[in-house]
Design an enzyme around this catalytic site. Structure first.
Site, short mmCIF file in Angstrom:
data_model
loop_
_atom_site.label_atom_id
_atom_site.label_comp_id
_atom_site.label_asym_id
_atom_site.label_seq_id
_atom_site.Cartn_x
_atom_site.Cartn_y
_atom_site.Cartn_z
N ASN A 199 0.87 -1.17 0.00
CA ASN A 199 0.00 0.00 0.00
C ASN A 199 0.91 1.22 0.00
O ASN A 199 1.47 1.58 1.03
CB ASN A 199 -0.89 -0.05 1.26
CG ASN A 199 -1.71 1.21 1.44
OD1 ASN A 199 -1.78 2.05 0.54
ND2 ASN A 199 -2.33 1.35 2.60
N TRP A 200 1.03 1.83 -1.17
CA TRP A 200 1.98 2.94 -1.31
C TRP A 200 1.46 4.23 -0.69
O TRP A 200 2.20 5.20 -0.58
CB TRP A 200 2.32 3.17 -2.79
CG TRP A 200 3.06 2.03 -3.44
CD1 TRP A 200 3.47 0.86 -2.84
CD2 TRP A 200 3.51 1.96 -4.80
NE1 TRP A 200 4.13 0.07 -3.75
CE2 TRP A 200 4.17 0.72 -4.97
CE3 TRP A 200 3.42 2.82 -5.89
CZ2 TRP A 200 4.73 0.32 -6.18
CZ3 TRP A 200 3.98 2.42 -7.11
CH2 TRP A 200 4.63 1.19 -7.24
N LYS A 201 0.20 4.26 -0.34
CA LYS A 201 -0.42 5.48 0.22
C LYS A 201 -0.11 6.68 -0.68
O LYS A 201 -0.02 6.51 -1.89
CB LYS A 201 0.04 5.69 1.67
CG LYS A 201 -0.18 4.43 2.50
CD LYS A 201 -0.02 4.64 3.97
CE LYS A 201 -0.23 3.31 4.69
NZ LYS A 201 -0.14 3.42 6.13
N HIS A 215 -9.59 1.33 4.87
CA HIS A 215 -8.31 1.52 5.57
C HIS A 215 -8.51 2.49 6.74
O HIS A 215 -9.30 3.44 6.63
CB HIS A 215 -7.26 2.06 4.59
CG HIS A 215 -5.89 2.05 5.17
ND1 HIS A 215 -5.45 3.03 6.03
CD2 HIS A 215 -4.88 1.15 5.07
CE1 HIS A 215 -4.21 2.75 6.40
NE2 HIS A 215 -3.84 1.61 5.84
N GLU A 243 -6.88 4.90 7.78
CA GLU A 243 -6.67 6.32 7.46
C GLU A 243 -7.90 6.92 6.78
O GLU A 243 -8.22 8.08 6.98
CB GLU A 243 -5.41 6.47 6.59
CG GLU A 243 -4.15 6.27 7.43
CD GLU A 243 -2.98 5.68 6.68
OE1 GLU A 243 -2.95 5.74 5.44
OE2 GLU A 243 -2.07 5.14 7.36
N GLU A 292 -5.65 -4.80 10.64
CA GLU A 292 -4.63 -3.79 10.86
C GLU A 292 -4.94 -3.02 12.15
O GLU A 292 -5.74 -2.07 12.13
CB GLU A 292 -4.61 -2.79 9.69
CG GLU A 292 -4.29 -3.43 8.35
CD GLU A 292 -3.69 -2.42 7.38
OE1 GLU A 292 -2.57 -2.65 6.92
OE2 GLU A 292 -4.33 -1.39 7.12
N GLY A 324 2.19 2.35 10.79
CA GLY A 324 3.14 3.45 10.63
C GLY A 324 3.82 3.87 11.92
O GLY A 324 4.45 4.92 11.97
N SER A 376 3.15 -2.01 10.48
CA SER A 376 4.59 -2.08 10.74
C SER A 376 5.21 -3.45 10.46
O SER A 376 6.06 -3.92 11.22
CB SER A 376 4.90 -1.62 12.18
OG SER A 376 4.50 -0.27 12.36
N GLY A 434 2.74 -1.11 4.33
CA GLY A 434 2.82 0.31 4.02
C GLY A 434 4.26 0.73 3.79
O GLY A 434 4.84 0.49 2.73
N GLY A 435 4.86 1.32 4.80
CA GLY A 435 6.21 1.90 4.68
C GLY A 435 7.24 0.98 4.03
O GLY A 435 8.00 1.41 3.15
P1 PGA Z 1 2.65 0.34 7.71
O1 PGA Z 1 1.21 0.53 7.03
O2 PGA Z 1 3.20 -0.97 7.16
O3 PGA Z 1 3.45 1.53 7.26
O4 PGA Z 1 2.45 0.28 9.17
C1 PGA Z 1 0.33 -0.54 6.83
C2 PGA Z 1 -0.95 -0.05 6.23
O5 PGA Z 1 -1.40 1.04 6.60
O6 PGA Z 1 -1.55 -0.71 5.38
#
Ligand code: PGA
Length: 252
Positions: free
Chosen positions: A9-11, A96, A98, A169, A175, A214, A235-236
């Site tokens: 997930n590149w956001k 998600h 966010e 999640e 994050g 994470s 994500g990251g």
């Molecule tokens: P993260 O994000 O790996 O940076 O914690 C995961 C996500 O939000 O899908």
């Protein structure tokens, strides 16, 4: 047997050039015969570039969101599932945390998005997870059940899960560098599978449940070794080919 899935997930990260380069490096590093299915979910505006760079190869394309209204219409700023399908998207992330916390999406909206994805022939990656205060209050299962039931209660919701993926999640792990322990992840994954299993045991058995929050090369193998963890939503660590590839390899 459930084939693991690792989805990046590149956001809201990257650039046109950077997206193409990242995909090139992932394809090169992955090689043939990878065990886990791999997908990348770039921002909307890079979908065309990424689709081209993927070249119909082994890595699937996904989007990060879609409009809850199917088809087309007067919805300024929105992108429909049908449009995403036109770019070869196989997956789309819905719900998600966010989107829920920063853009006010409630369970009902997430359920509509889930159904809109299904209608467009996309596979939704339905995200669920509790906030830190909810975990500390001991209501993790209630929160996850509520988020899940919003979809299960819809007509076609259960049927839609056949093609869908769930991502657990925990919000406090996204994050933050603070990962759920493998035991904490397994506990909630097993709960989700059992809840779906109450309605359809066969479907629950085949349902892929990803862990997100994470995930890093250092903790991926231990998380993925849990019996109900079928891969990850990353994500990251999906923004660099080396760390993303290491996580993909850890999944099989
Ligand atoms: P993260 O994000 O790996 O940076 O914690 C995961 C996500 O939000 O899908």
């Amino acid at each position: 047997m459930r084939r693991p899935l690792v989805a990046g997930n590149w956001k809201m990260h990257g650039s046109r050039e950077g997206s193409r380069a990242l995909v090139g490096a992932i394809l090169e590093g992955l090689g043939p015969g990878a065990g886990a299915e791999v997908a990348v979910c770039p921002p909307f505006v890079y979908l065309a570039d990424v689709q081209e760079a993927l070249g119909g190869g082994p890595v699937a394309l996904g989007a990060q969101d879609l409009c809850p209204v199917p088809g087309e219409g007067a919805h300024t700023g929105e992108v429909s599932g049908r449009m995403l399908a036109e770019f070869g998207c196989r997956y789309v992330i819905v719900g998600h945390s966010e989107r829920r916390s920063l853009y006010g999406e409630d369970d009902a909206t997430v359920a509509r998005k889930f159904l809109a994805a299904r209608e467009a022939g996309l596979r939704p990656i339905l995200c669920v997870g509790e906030r830190l205060e909810e975990r500390e209050a001991g209501v993790t299962e209630q929160v996850v059940a509520r988020q899940l039931d919003a979809v299960l209660q819809c007509e076609d919701g259960l049927e839609g899960l056949r093609e869908a993926v769930i991502a657990y999640e925990p919000v406090w792990a996204i994050g933050t560098g603070r990962t759920a322990t493998p035991g904490q992840a397994q506990e909630v994954h097993a709960f989700i599978r059992a809840r779906v299993g109450e309605r359809d045991p066969g479907l629950a058995e085949g349902l892929r449940i990803l862990y997100g929050g994470s995930v890093k090369p250092e903790n991926a193998a231990e998380l993925f070794a849990q019996p109900d963890v079928d891969g990850g939503l990353i994500g990251g660590a999906s923004l660099r080919a080396d760390s993303f590839l290491a996580i993909c390899r850890a999944a099989g």
